[in-house]
Design a protein around this motif. Sequence first.
Motif, mmCIF file in Angstrom:
data_model
loop_
_atom_site.group_PDB
_atom_site.id
_atom_site.type_symbol
_atom_site.label_atom_id
_atom_site.label_comp_id
_atom_site.label_asym_id
_atom_site.label_seq_id
_atom_site.Cartn_x
_atom_site.Cartn_y
_atom_site.Cartn_z
ATOM 1 N N ALA A 103 30.784 42.852 44.318
ATOM 2 C CA ALA A 103 32.229 43.020 44.107
ATOM 3 C C ALA A 103 33.034 42.647 45.351
ATOM 4 C CB ALA A 103 32.530 44.459 43.696
ATOM 5 N N GLY A 106 30.848 38.964 47.097
ATOM 6 C CA GLY A 106 30.681 37.933 46.091
ATOM 7 C C GLY A 106 31.974 37.514 45.428
ATOM 8 N N TYR A 107 32.773 38.514 45.009
ATOM 9 C CA TYR A 107 34.007 38.209 44.269
ATOM 10 C C TYR A 107 35.245 38.238 45.166
ATOM 11 C CZ TYR A 107 37.284 38.006 40.375
ATOM 12 O OH TYR A 107 38.281 37.618 39.508
ATOM 13 N N ASN A 110 35.101 35.773 47.934
ATOM 14 C CA ASN A 110 34.850 34.410 47.425
ATOM 15 C C ASN A 110 33.547 33.788 47.934
ATOM 16 O OD1 ASN A 110 37.267 34.030 45.800
ATOM 17 N ND2 ASN A 110 38.388 33.993 47.742
ATOM 18 N N GLY A 112 30.719 34.220 46.375
ATOM 19 C CA GLY A 112 30.035 33.836 45.144
ATOM 20 C C GLY A 112 28.967 34.852 44.768
ATOM 21 N N MET A 113 28.921 35.230 43.507
ATOM 22 C CA MET A 113 27.961 36.230 43.049
ATOM 23 C C MET A 113 26.522 35.750 43.286
ATOM 24 S SD MET A 113 29.597 38.872 41.595
ATOM 25 C CE MET A 113 30.956 39.400 40.544
ATOM 26 N N ARG A 164 41.192 42.596 43.923
ATOM 27 C CA ARG A 164 40.100 41.661 43.662
ATOM 28 C C ARG A 164 38.753 42.387 43.648
ATOM 29 N NH1 ARG A 164 40.261 36.529 43.363
ATOM 30 N NH2 ARG A 164 38.218 36.226 44.360
ATOM 31 N N GLU A 167 38.479 43.823 40.252
ATOM 32 C CA GLU A 167 38.124 42.764 39.297
ATOM 33 C C GLU A 167 36.643 42.416 39.420
ATOM 34 O OE1 GLU A 167 40.694 39.500 40.171
ATOM 35 O OE2 GLU A 167 42.526 40.589 39.653
ATOM 36 N N GLY A 168 36.146 42.407 40.653
ATOM 37 C CA GLY A 168 34.732 42.128 40.890
ATOM 38 C C GLY A 168 33.835 43.160 40.231
ATOM 39 N N LYS A 171 33.417 42.564 36.631
ATOM 40 C CA LYS A 171 32.405 41.528 36.400
ATOM 41 C C LYS A 171 31.000 42.127 36.483
ATOM 42 C CE LYS A 171 35.197 37.867 36.306
ATOM 43 N NZ LYS A 171 35.342 36.995 35.104
#
Length: 205
Positions: A103, A106-107, A110, A112-113, A164, A167-168, A171
């Motif tokens: 989260a 990665g998110y 930026n 990346g997961m 963000r 939001e992560g 995901k």
Amino acid sequence: MSGKFITFEGGEGSGKTSIIQVLSEYLQANGYDVITSREPGGSKIAEQIREVILNVDNIAMTEETETLLYAASRIQHLKEKVLPALEANKVILCDRYVDSSLAYQGYARNIGMEEVLNANAFALKYMPDLTIFIDVKPEIAMARLNNREKIDRLDLESMDFHNRVYEGYMKVCEMYPNRVVKINGNQGLDKVMMDVHDVVLKFLE
């Protein structure tokens, strides 16, 4: 290994630390052999890495460095504390694990997961048995931080960053629906604790 590895996730100010403390006392009173821990940190070397990560003076730290430091702290903590606890048939309640890196780095950063999963490859061999995500809207969580005596480098991030992160986490919940359970953290602490107790006891029994 027959112990249970239960992790707690959420943004800054979500109340994880208090929830883990209350839950630990409750489970011990009901006969469970429980230990608590946290990430980054949880063991001597991992705690030293934590100090570097969260030091407010380290504003020049790159996203890549941050990601790798979390991964290094995680595998040290896992091998030094988590795995021995599981082998001893204990229930370990841990404040954060690899989902946090997904989260945050990665998110929200930026990175990346997939890149974060690759950086944490050693730790991914031992995923939690259950993860509780304390679902608190970022604006509510950040308002709670005003009561903290000590803030760290992540507390100083912008509201956009914390949005963000949230939001992560959404995901992450989609990625691992069979492991992650959402708890409404916008409620009062007593109701949150009741919901957490219900989920954890059902899982352990």
